[in-house]
Design a protein around this motif. Structure first.
Motif, PDB file in Angstrom:
ATOM      1  N   GLN A  47       0.757  -1.174   0.067  1.00  0.00           N
ATOM      2  CA  GLN A  47       0.207  -0.105  -0.047  1.00  0.00           C
ATOM      3  C   GLN A  47       0.913   1.278   0.010  1.00  0.00           C
ATOM      4  O   GLN A  47       0.671   2.175  -0.658  1.00  0.00           O
ATOM      5  CB  GLN A  47      -0.868   0.000   1.317  1.00  0.00           C
ATOM      6  CG  GLN A  47      -2.060   1.263   1.306  1.00  0.00           C
ATOM      7  CD  GLN A  47      -2.481   1.178   2.560  1.00  0.00           C
ATOM      8  OE1 GLN A  47      -2.529   0.474   3.626  1.00  0.00           O
ATOM      9  NE2 GLN A  47      -3.354   2.192   2.895  1.00  0.00           N
ATOM     10  N   GLY A  93      -3.950  -9.586  -9.099  1.00  0.00           N
ATOM     11  CA  GLY A  93      -5.062  -9.211  -8.096  1.00  0.00           C
ATOM     12  C   GLY A  93      -4.674  -8.156  -6.954  1.00  0.00           C
ATOM     13  O   GLY A  93      -5.410  -7.405  -6.720  1.00  0.00           O
ATOM     14  N   ALA A  94      -3.834  -8.955  -6.153  1.00  0.00           N
ATOM     15  CA  ALA A  94      -3.403  -8.209  -5.017  1.00  0.00           C
ATOM     16  C   ALA A  94      -2.795  -6.831  -5.247  1.00  0.00           C
ATOM     17  O   ALA A  94      -3.557  -5.926  -4.625  1.00  0.00           O
ATOM     18  CB  ALA A  94      -2.559  -8.996  -4.232  1.00  0.00           C
ATOM     19  N   ALA A  97      -5.335  -4.210  -6.394  1.00  0.00           N
ATOM     20  CA  ALA A  97      -6.408  -3.599  -5.540  1.00  0.00           C
ATOM     21  C   ALA A  97      -5.911  -2.258  -4.880  1.00  0.00           C
ATOM     22  O   ALA A  97      -6.418  -1.513  -4.624  1.00  0.00           O
ATOM     23  CB  ALA A  97      -6.761  -4.834  -4.118  1.00  0.00           C
ATOM     24  N   PHE A  98      -4.656  -2.252  -4.430  1.00  0.00           N
ATOM     25  CA  PHE A  98      -3.944  -1.219  -3.906  1.00  0.00           C
ATOM     26  C   PHE A  98      -3.982  -0.046  -4.837  1.00  0.00           C
ATOM     27  O   PHE A  98      -4.035   1.154  -4.826  1.00  0.00           O
ATOM     28  CB  PHE A  98      -2.715  -1.445  -3.356  1.00  0.00           C
ATOM     29  CG  PHE A  98      -2.681  -2.461  -2.181  1.00  0.00           C
ATOM     30  CD1 PHE A  98      -2.989  -1.901  -0.902  1.00  0.00           C
ATOM     31  CD2 PHE A  98      -2.148  -3.689  -2.284  1.00  0.00           C
ATOM     32  CE1 PHE A  98      -2.787  -2.905  -0.032  1.00  0.00           C
ATOM     33  CE2 PHE A  98      -2.154  -4.731  -1.225  1.00  0.00           C
ATOM     34  CZ  PHE A  98      -2.690  -4.287   0.004  1.00  0.00           C
ATOM     35  N   ARG A 100      -6.091   0.285  -7.132  1.00  0.00           N
ATOM     36  CA  ARG A 100      -7.547   0.798  -7.480  1.00  0.00           C
ATOM     37  C   ARG A 100      -7.904   1.722  -6.153  1.00  0.00           C
ATOM     38  O   ARG A 100      -8.535   3.032  -6.577  1.00  0.00           O
ATOM     39  CB  ARG A 100      -8.461  -0.396  -7.293  1.00  0.00           C
ATOM     40  CG  ARG A 100      -9.825  -0.427  -7.646  1.00  0.00           C
ATOM     41  CD  ARG A 100     -10.310  -1.764  -7.502  1.00  0.00           C
ATOM     42  NE  ARG A 100     -11.804  -1.521  -7.691  1.00  0.00           N
ATOM     43  CZ  ARG A 100     -12.669  -2.650  -8.248  1.00  0.00           C
ATOM     44  NH1 ARG A 100     -12.051  -3.922  -8.515  1.00  0.00           N
ATOM     45  NH2 ARG A 100     -13.936  -2.718  -8.228  1.00  0.00           N
ATOM     46  N   VAL A 101      -7.473   1.347  -5.125  1.00  0.00           N
ATOM     47  CA  VAL A 101      -7.864   2.495  -3.967  1.00  0.00           C
ATOM     48  C   VAL A 101      -7.115   3.699  -4.097  1.00  0.00           C
ATOM     49  O   VAL A 101      -7.314   4.660  -3.430  1.00  0.00           O
ATOM     50  CB  VAL A 101      -7.850   1.878  -2.616  1.00  0.00           C
ATOM     51  CG1 VAL A 101      -8.801   0.476  -2.588  1.00  0.00           C
ATOM     52  CG2 VAL A 101      -6.458   1.369  -2.277  1.00  0.00           C
TER      53      VAL A 101
ATOM     54  N   TYR B  90      -5.544  -6.679   0.191  1.00  0.00           N
ATOM     55  CA  TYR B  90      -4.838  -7.588  -0.566  1.00  0.00           C
ATOM     56  C   TYR B  90      -5.754  -8.893  -0.882  1.00  0.00           C
ATOM     57  O   TYR B  90      -5.558  -9.183  -2.015  1.00  0.00           O
ATOM     58  CB  TYR B  90      -3.649  -7.941   0.395  1.00  0.00           C
ATOM     59  CG  TYR B  90      -2.478  -9.021  -0.423  1.00  0.00           C
ATOM     60  CD1 TYR B  90      -1.365  -8.478  -0.714  1.00  0.00           C
ATOM     61  CD2 TYR B  90      -2.748 -10.392  -0.059  1.00  0.00           C
ATOM     62  CE1 TYR B  90      -0.501  -9.399  -1.240  1.00  0.00           C
ATOM     63  CE2 TYR B  90      -1.763 -11.143  -0.577  1.00  0.00           C
ATOM     64  CZ  TYR B  90      -0.754 -10.719  -1.131  1.00  0.00           C
ATOM     65  OH  TYR B  90       0.283 -11.530  -1.815  1.00  0.00           O
ATOM     66  N   GLY B  93      -8.274  -8.310  -3.469  1.00  0.00           N
ATOM     67  CA  GLY B  93      -7.651  -7.941  -4.872  1.00  0.00           C
ATOM     68  C   GLY B  93      -7.361  -9.359  -5.413  1.00  0.00           C
ATOM     69  O   GLY B  93      -7.736  -9.938  -6.641  1.00  0.00           O
ATOM     70  N   ALA B  94      -6.762 -10.473  -4.538  1.00  0.00           N
ATOM     71  CA  ALA B  94      -6.237 -11.660  -5.157  1.00  0.00           C
ATOM     72  C   ALA B  94      -7.567 -12.578  -5.637  1.00  0.00           C
ATOM     73  O   ALA B  94      -7.606 -12.944  -6.668  1.00  0.00           O
ATOM     74  CB  ALA B  94      -5.479 -12.305  -3.909  1.00  0.00           C
ATOM     75  N   ALA B  97      -9.340 -11.390  -8.710  1.00  0.00           N
ATOM     76  CA  ALA B  97      -8.729 -11.659  -9.904  1.00  0.00           C
ATOM     77  C   ALA B  97      -9.122 -13.117 -10.617  1.00  0.00           C
ATOM     78  O   ALA B  97      -9.310 -13.195 -11.784  1.00  0.00           O
ATOM     79  CB  ALA B  97      -7.235 -11.880  -9.576  1.00  0.00           C
TER      80      ALA B  97
END
Lengths: 254, 254, 254, 254
Positions: A47, A93-94, A97-98, A100-101, B90, B93-94, B97
């Motif tokens: 993050q 994906g992980a 997410a960071f 995206r925010v 985290y 997001g994972a 995906a």
């Protein structure tokens, strides 16, 4: 006018342990490869690192790795193509997410360490990574060693790719890197590294470990960031490129 | 007409270890909470489990956890709100995906085990989870213990929430669950569990461990899936609800 | 003649990450607490650290921890007494293997971080540690906070114990440490820390956070080693103790 | 009179996950290879498994592995000889602590999975394991594939060794196992497996995958324990050996 992307590895701290000169490097690069928790990084560090990159306007990529914190992702593991596909998605994906925010989006993907080397040689693993990227977000640029199986796999799926070159590593005649275990594999002299970088970016040529010229088309140069000396070399490299009239820009930029 | 969501925990295998009756449970529930690699699950298992849920038309939620594989996420850890915020992102997001490449989207988020209990009691941790969900995707439904701090935190941020109740756990007068360490905390008799579930869904009432009636508004019931007996209870529960004219539907469904 | 043991935490690197001024601290202490892979350390680092301690003639202790690399063993976890017993044995065994092949033996055991704090407060966890030490090797000295449940548990089992005190932490009236979250909990001024250490070692007295004198019997002082400043304080402390005629010696030494 | 040791892998549960028919297998074998936390097992499970083996009078060995829980130690990793040496010591020490408090001692060491295969082929890794065993306790018996580099390395250091053979795996002409990826590599027919075991133990001969007889001197046979069928085969094997007048005894027993 010649142009090149400059990328570096970031966010490689973990828990209480610090690593890398992230702040200094973010002043020098156009693309940051951020660790996703498999070889380094943890949710808090990811993050923070995404936040730093956004603040500096540096493009963010997922630095996907084999699951090996203790070995820092540098030990080759006999993982299957299915495992590589799934671990690539998980990390994409992980990290996204960071992004995206933080109001931004992933720009690229670069395998780390042993996975980078394996994907350069082994087409089946290269394809697993490329398929994961395509399934997740086909506009992401896939970074890989120039001339490698990974670049081929990305092209075959229609992904944007960025061929990567190194200023401070010796090349062999087939375009692969001289193994670090061999003497001279790493170019310790900053002036020689700058010369090699200029040769690659301006002329598309590198002199191999055996003294022969090799054609090498690169879209991005990797800057290392471990230690003050590495940052110093990175600064010299960027300055030399700019002095030579090279524009620092993302791969695929107009 | 009364309606209720049925949820269960899925994808709790890890590497070579198998756990849970995923296939059987997917026939019974409307919502699946899928492990995200912190207490169980790994990238390959997450991919497979998302695929199974999509094939059965079951809504997918992220079962976010403390980072504790050895303790299966059941040991409370003194993590900070910042850590909870980042670990929630985290895992969201994972898992998302895998949803994305399977052509679906996350529908909800439910904290697992110790994190569920901590977020039920501690507003600051509940808020960290709710803020992460809101920042990532504010249309996700936040699942939490009915009457808990987590449900309050979700409502305060305007998230859709689903108050969860348990057929086979005894309640205390304040709406919290009787600790498992106390005798009678788990209702072993299937008929009694079915009775409790019907009371909650039809009448909004549960009889506490001390014999008093307690008002309990629930949007979703948790079905357990460990062992053949648990699956049998889940089947009886679903059948009894349907026999009583209750419709099984996602929280918030029209 | 007064005497005191000086101990510090060592071997807290992990994989590619470095931490601590191990070489400098080994010049200053009589006892080294070596990480056992649960909060820091890995097999290669443990082997190297044991080798360094043997070379400097410093006594080796097992710095046993909760299993939490990401949190560096500093996050309390609700582990059971059975888990604490087993994890203590595991770590004692692992570190003692490196001692054995280096021709030396373990001398002491000190819980790390959150486990240290939990064992200071909770008798049942303190007893689990003490029972593991007794079962493994009852001549090992158990290090714990002066006046804590851990020291009591060790004494009750007949283990040699070493009451630990801190030069740079403020004490409360009950002999516990002022929580780090409170202002003034850490004594930043080196001169004040030296004064506190001398008061403890020579007079058996410390001035609490509220200005009252408190009797404090200590067998060992903890030196911190993170950062150049900490090493500088450690040097000043040792010099001041020697100037005051205090002998630096292992707990229990004649 | 012919004799053979029977060994199996035990203690391969982890945290909340169960694996293996430990209780059934302990009735059938003379040697148990107990997981040490790197591919399976955790401190609590190790303690329990050592207790079970002691209660059944079965000799205990350390089943040392690469650090890969997610891959169950079955994925080859490019670890260095120094890493293998240190990780072997770490695991030997950890398991021996549980033996010590249970009033017994380690009897043997057997690498697990990928480490077993690597140590069968690569002399430098085989030597790292053998050196660790020798440094830790030179009376431990080193188990390895019959004819492998590991057996050679153990002999070269003067360690007692036990050449291992498999009832249900096909051999190639050079004494190596046919890779599992090839059809027919695993002998599914119990009668055929029993026949192969009898041939190895009584005649010192096995018929290779290509139908040729191969001389194979074995000191221990590996019994698998995953699933009820495997236990059934193990029972048949032991019965057939006893019917044929073979004595089940530890390697090196008089």
């Amino acid at each position: 006018m010649k142009r090149i992307d400059l990328n570096c590895d970031l966010g490689e701290s973990f828990g209480a342990w610090r690593m890398g000169e992230d702040a200094a490097l973010l002043e020098l690069v156009s693309s940051a490869n951020i660790a996703c928790g498999f070889h380094a990084g943890d949710p808090v560090i990811m993050q923070q690192t995404v936040g730093l990159a956004v603040a500096r306007g540096v493009a963010i990529g997922a630095h996907v790795s084999l699951p090996d914190l203790q070995g820092f992702g540098r030990r080759e593991m006999r993982v299957s193509a299915d495992e590589v596909y799934a671990m690539t998605l998980y990390q994409l994906g992980a990290l996204s997410a960071f992004c995206r925010v933080a109001g931004t989006r992933l720009a690229h993907v670069k395998p780390h360490g042993a996975l980078y080397n394996m994907a350069a040689r082994e087409r089946i693993l290269a394809e697993a990574i490329a398929r994961a990227v395509q399934a997740f977000e086909p506009r992401l640029t896939l970074f890989g060693l120039a001339g490698s199986a990974l670049i081929e796999a990305g092209k075959a799926l229609g992904l944007p790719v960025a061929a990567e070159a190194f200023a401070d590593r010796r090349y062999l005649a087939d375009g692969s890197l001289q193994p670090r275990s061999e003497a001279g594999a790493v170019i310790a002299d900053p002036a020689a590294a700058v010369t090699q970088a200029l040769g690659i970016v301006r002329d598309g040529t590198v002199i191999t470990a055996h003294g022969e010229p090799l054609t090498l088309q690169a879209d991005t140069l990797c800057l290392h960031g471990d230690g003050a000396q590495a940052v110093q070399l990175a600064r010299q490299l960027r300055a030399a490129l700019e002095d030579a009239g090279v524009r620092i820009a993302l791969p695929g930029a107009a």
